[in-house]
Design a protein around this motif. Structure first.
Motif, PDB file in Angstrom:
ATOM      1  N   GLN A  41       0.826  -1.208   0.000  1.00  0.00           N
ATOM      2  CA  GLN A  41       0.000   0.000   0.000  1.00  0.00           C
ATOM      3  C   GLN A  41       0.859   1.257   0.000  1.00  0.00           C
ATOM      4  O   GLN A  41       0.476   2.280  -0.574  1.00  0.00           O
ATOM      5  N   VAL A  46      -4.113   2.101  -2.774  1.00  0.00           N
ATOM      6  CA  VAL A  46      -5.218   1.201  -2.446  1.00  0.00           C
ATOM      7  C   VAL A  46      -5.438   0.146  -3.529  1.00  0.00           C
ATOM      8  O   VAL A  46      -6.096  -0.861  -3.288  1.00  0.00           O
ATOM      9  N   PHE A  49      -4.765  -3.551  -2.586  1.00  0.00           N
ATOM     10  CA  PHE A  49      -5.746  -4.002  -1.608  1.00  0.00           C
ATOM     11  C   PHE A  49      -7.065  -4.335  -2.302  1.00  0.00           C
ATOM     12  O   PHE A  49      -7.678  -5.372  -2.041  1.00  0.00           O
TER      13      PHE A  49
END
Length: 64
Positions: A41, A46, A49
């Motif tokens: 990250q 993001v 993720f």
């Protein structure tokens, strides 16, 4: 920023660091390490993720 201003700022920060007790510095360092984001990250934000969540969801859906 002028060189004189930079030297003044760095001197103030060093003095502030030296005036804090060693225990406080260790606690601050531990807090900083605990709140650090995972490596993927930090590098890419993001997106990794979200991609991982999508893969997990797809994997769970196929198992049903």
């Amino acid at each position: 920023m002028k060189t004189n201003d930079y030297v003044k700022y760095m001197t103030q920060e060093i003095i502030k660091y030296m005036n804090t007790p060693r225990d406080e510095r260790k606690e601050h360092k531990q807090e900083k390490m605990m709140t650090k984001l995972p490596f993927s990250q930090r590098l890419f934000g993001v997106l990794p993720f979200g991609f991982l969540m999508m893969l997990k969801k797809r994997h769970r859906h196929r198992q049903k």
